[in-house]
Design an enzyme around this catalytic site. Structure first.
Site, mmCIF file in Angstrom:
data_model
loop_
_atom_site.group_PDB
_atom_site.id
_atom_site.type_symbol
_atom_site.label_atom_id
_atom_site.label_comp_id
_atom_site.label_asym_id
_atom_site.label_seq_id
_atom_site.Cartn_x
_atom_site.Cartn_y
_atom_site.Cartn_z
ATOM 1 N N ASP A 29 0.536 -0.946 -0.010
ATOM 2 C CA ASP A 29 0.147 -0.237 -0.227
ATOM 3 C C ASP A 29 1.031 0.674 -0.289
ATOM 4 O OD1 ASP A 29 -2.655 1.707 0.206
ATOM 5 O OD2 ASP A 29 -1.667 2.128 2.547
ATOM 6 N N ASP B 211 -0.388 5.113 1.299
ATOM 7 C CA ASP B 211 -0.638 6.075 2.423
ATOM 8 C C ASP B 211 -0.582 5.677 3.522
ATOM 9 O OD1 ASP B 211 -0.606 8.898 0.346
ATOM 10 O OD2 ASP B 211 -2.066 7.625 -0.834
#
Length: 251
Positions: free
Chosen positions: A13, A15
C-alpha cells in the site's frame, strides 16, 4: 494460512505505509469540518481507509448529515488544500532501506493504492530515489476504476500481482480460484497500514503484514481476516523471517 517458506514478490500500500500522508488527510479534513463544529475521529477515519475517493467522501459525510456539503464540494475543497502538502510528504521509517534492499536483490515489488494517479505523482515526484525503484509498477485507483469497490475487495492486489508482476494469480475468490492460482497467491506478501487493506490482502490469498498507526490499535475490529504479523514500523521487519535475503550486517 501457514507462513510461506519463501516469499517471491511483495506488494505495498502507499498512504500511511510508505509515506506520511495520513496526517495530511486528517488535518485537511478537519480544516474543512471545523467551521461546522465537526471533527473526524479515528473510528470514522478507520472506515475511510482503503476506500475509493467518492465512496470515502460519502462515508465521511454520512456521519454529519446536518453539514451542507455535497461530495463534490467537499472533494473540491480537499483537493485544493491537499495539493499544497503533497510535495512535502516524507517516507516513513524503514521504507527507504526495505525498498532499496528488495530492489537490490531483484525481488519483484509493486504498489497498490486507492489514490488517484494525479495525487500519486504529486506525492512521489520528489521521492524518486524510492518510487523510481518500482519501475512503473504502481497501480492506482484509475487503473481499476469500474472493476472494484476498493479495499477490502482484493481485486487491486490481484491486479498488481498479475498485470504488474506477471504472476498467475487469477482474479476471483473462493471456489473460482484454481490450485495453481492459490499457490501463486501464497508466494505474495502484502504490507498494509489500514484494516480494509489487511482484509483485502488476506482475501487475495497473500500473507499480510499490518503496520498500523498507533491510533488504529484502539479501533474495535471483529472481522475474520487478521494479519499474519503486526509491526509498529517497517523498521521492525526482518526479511529472513519470510525467506527473503537478510539485511547486510552493517546495514
Amino acid at each position: 494460512m501457514a507462513r510461506p517458506a519463501r516469499v517471491e514478490y511483495v506488494i505495498f500500500d502507499m498512504d500511511g505505509l510508505l509515506i506520511n500522508t495520513e496526517s495530511v488527510y486528517t488535518k485537511v479534513t478537519n480544516e474543512i469540518l471545523a467551521p461546522y463544529g465537526a471533527k473526524m475521529t479515528w473510528d470514522i477515519k478507520a472506515g475511510l481507509m482503503g476506500r475509493l475517493e467518492r465512496d470515502a467522501a460519502a462515508y465521511l459525510l454520512s456521519f454529519f448529515p446536518d453539514i451542507p456539503l455535497t461530495i463534490d464540494t467537499y472533494l473540491s475543497q480537499r483537493t485544493v488544500l491537499q495539493d499544497t502538502h503533497w510535495p512535502t510528504v516524507q517516507p516513513l521509517p524503514g521504507v527507504r532501506k526495505l525498498i532499496s534492499h528488495l530492489h537490490a536483490h531483484n525481488i519483484p515489488i509493486a504498489v497498490a493504492t486507492s489514490s488517484q494517479r494525479r495525487n500519486v505523482l504529486l506525492k512521489t515526484a520528489h521521492l524518486q530515489d524510492i518510487f523510481g525503484l518500482f519501475d512503473g509498477r504502481i497501480v492506482c485507483a484509475d487503473d481499476v476504476r469500474g472493476k472494484t469497490t476498493g479495499k477490502p475487495d482484493p481485486y487491486i492486489f490481484l491486479y498488481a500481482a498479475s498485470q504488474k508482476l506477471g504472476r498467475g494469480v487469477g482474479e476471483g475468490e473462493g471456489d473460482s480460484v484454481t490450485e495453481e492460482e492459490r499457490r501463486e497467491r501464497e508466494k505474495g506478501l502484502v504490507f498494509e497500514d489500514a484494516i480494509p487493506g489487511v482484509q483485502a490482502g488476506k482475501r487475495a490469498g497473500m500473507s499480510t503484514i499490518w503496520v498500523p498507526d498507533v491510533n488504529l490499535l484502539n479501533v474495535e475490529y471483529s472481522g475474520t481476516h487478521i494479519p499474519d504479523q503486526t509491526l509498529k514500523s517497517i523498521e521492525e521487519f526482518k526479511p529472513e523471517e519470510w525467506g527473503l535475503p537478510p539485511y547486510p550486517e552493517n546495514g
